[in-house]
Design a protein around this motif. Sequence first.
Motif, short mmCIF file in Angstrom:
data_model
loop_
_atom_site.label_atom_id
_atom_site.label_comp_id
_atom_site.label_asym_id
_atom_site.label_seq_id
_atom_site.Cartn_x
_atom_site.Cartn_y
_atom_site.Cartn_z
N ILE A 2 106.97 42.63 1.62
CA ILE A 2 107.73 43.71 0.98
C ILE A 2 108.11 43.32 -0.45
O ILE A 2 107.99 44.12 -1.39
N ILE A 3 108.56 42.09 -0.63
CA ILE A 3 108.95 41.63 -1.97
C ILE A 3 107.75 41.61 -2.90
O ILE A 3 107.82 42.04 -4.06
N ALA A 4 106.61 41.11 -2.41
CA ALA A 4 105.41 41.02 -3.24
C ALA A 4 104.93 42.40 -3.68
O ALA A 4 104.55 42.60 -4.84
N ILE A 5 104.96 43.37 -2.77
CA ILE A 5 104.53 44.73 -3.11
C ILE A 5 105.43 45.32 -4.20
O ILE A 5 104.95 45.92 -5.18
N ASN A 6 106.72 45.14 -4.06
CA ASN A 6 107.65 45.71 -5.04
C ASN A 6 107.53 45.03 -6.40
O ASN A 6 107.62 45.70 -7.44
N LEU A 7 107.31 43.73 -6.41
CA LEU A 7 107.12 43.04 -7.69
C LEU A 7 105.79 43.44 -8.32
O LEU A 7 105.69 43.54 -9.55
N ALA A 8 104.78 43.69 -7.50
CA ALA A 8 103.48 44.12 -8.03
C ALA A 8 103.59 45.50 -8.69
O ALA A 8 102.96 45.75 -9.72
N ILE A 9 104.38 46.38 -8.10
CA ILE A 9 104.59 47.70 -8.70
C ILE A 9 105.23 47.56 -10.08
O ILE A 9 104.97 48.34 -11.00
N GLY A 10 106.04 46.52 -10.24
CA GLY A 10 106.69 46.29 -11.52
C GLY A 10 105.75 45.89 -12.63
O GLY A 10 106.15 45.84 -13.80
N LEU A 11 104.49 45.60 -12.31
CA LEU A 11 103.51 45.25 -13.33
C LEU A 11 102.91 46.48 -14.00
O LEU A 11 102.11 46.35 -14.93
N LEU A 12 103.29 47.67 -13.53
CA LEU A 12 102.82 48.90 -14.14
C LEU A 12 103.60 49.18 -15.42
O LEU A 12 104.72 48.69 -15.61
N PRO A 13 103.04 50.00 -16.32
CA PRO A 13 103.77 50.34 -17.55
C PRO A 13 105.05 51.11 -17.25
O PRO A 13 105.19 51.74 -16.20
N ARG A 14 105.99 51.04 -18.18
CA ARG A 14 107.26 51.77 -18.12
C ARG A 14 108.18 51.27 -17.00
O ARG A 14 109.13 51.95 -16.63
#
Length: 383
Positions: free
Chosen positions: A222-234
Amino acid sequence: MGKGSTEEASVLMSPERSRSSAQPVGSMPPPQPPARYVDVRPFRSWTPWLVPAIVVANIIVFIITMYVNNCPKKTGTCVADFLGRFAFQPFKENPLLGPSSTTLLKMGALQVSDIVHKKQGWRLISCIWLHGGVFHLLANMIGLLFIGIRLEQEFGFVRVGILYIISGIGGSLLSALFVQSNISVGASGALFGLLGGMLSELITNWTIYANKFAALTTLVFIIAINLAIGLLPRVDNFAHLGGFITGFLLGFVLLIRPHFGWVAQKSLPMSSLPSKSAKRKHKAYQYLLWIIAAILLTIGLIVGFILVFRGVDGNKHCSWCHYLNCIPTSKWSCKDSSSVFCDILTDSTMTNITCRDTGKSRSYPVSNPSSGQINSLCAQLCG
């Protein structure tokens, strides 16, 4: 004796008792009293009220922000005009269905230049309660309800409240060090702090969990997925990382529990426990993690405050750190407002901004805008 019997019964008299307590010889000894078990409830269950209150507070702040924004009066063209002054900014300016950057700045958004030059350190906390739009608010509040209520039920409102606020500040500090050209708002840093606290709680209280590796794998995923989403712009992934690291360290300090051996010992009969066999409430590794985490957390927060108030730009000291916030691909760009240029014309009440790339021009009801405001408005106009 029965009628007509000639047998004589022998009785044994207890010296401590009167005649009425005589018992026949050979009878069974009196039953022993049952062993006394201690009713131990080491993990008190709390009724959650703080997390729902935080959700309500965030919603109220967003409503107030939209009231202050008053899109129809300041912009003219708005989304959902039927909402009146609560209407949203145009999609091109704010795709999250929310207020303008100017309004967010007025309400307390995180802007490094204001912290450094105007000494507005309160923005490190106020930005936690602001959101960029309806979608942003919903995502954070749903996550907060799912994660926060469970933690508050297990650890109470005091520890969860401290974890939430300090994690939010930790996220703001890291964001201020690396995201200096844009404003930042949202409870994501505090929310990631709760996730970090859950991970450290699982590690430090390892002995009390039955399905240890299943719980660890699920939480890390769960943590990895949420941090990966944070690599998107904005998306301000530095706030996520800062909040997570702060919450992870703070979890070792606040969310420590008695180990399994102590819990099992307390549930045994008191008479069966030799005095020398008493177990300590916490394991040695729990104390060690507590000390290390407390030291690292204290040093990290102090250094973070010093660097932010001195205006240090973390990107100048870490050439690759920007990839933690956004990874450019063929589908999107990670350019921020520093890569676009505008011409600025200001007077006592208005600021006119013209994008050099597109030639678009727009006037804003802002006098003497800061560099951060200009960068943000320029990025919106040229975007």
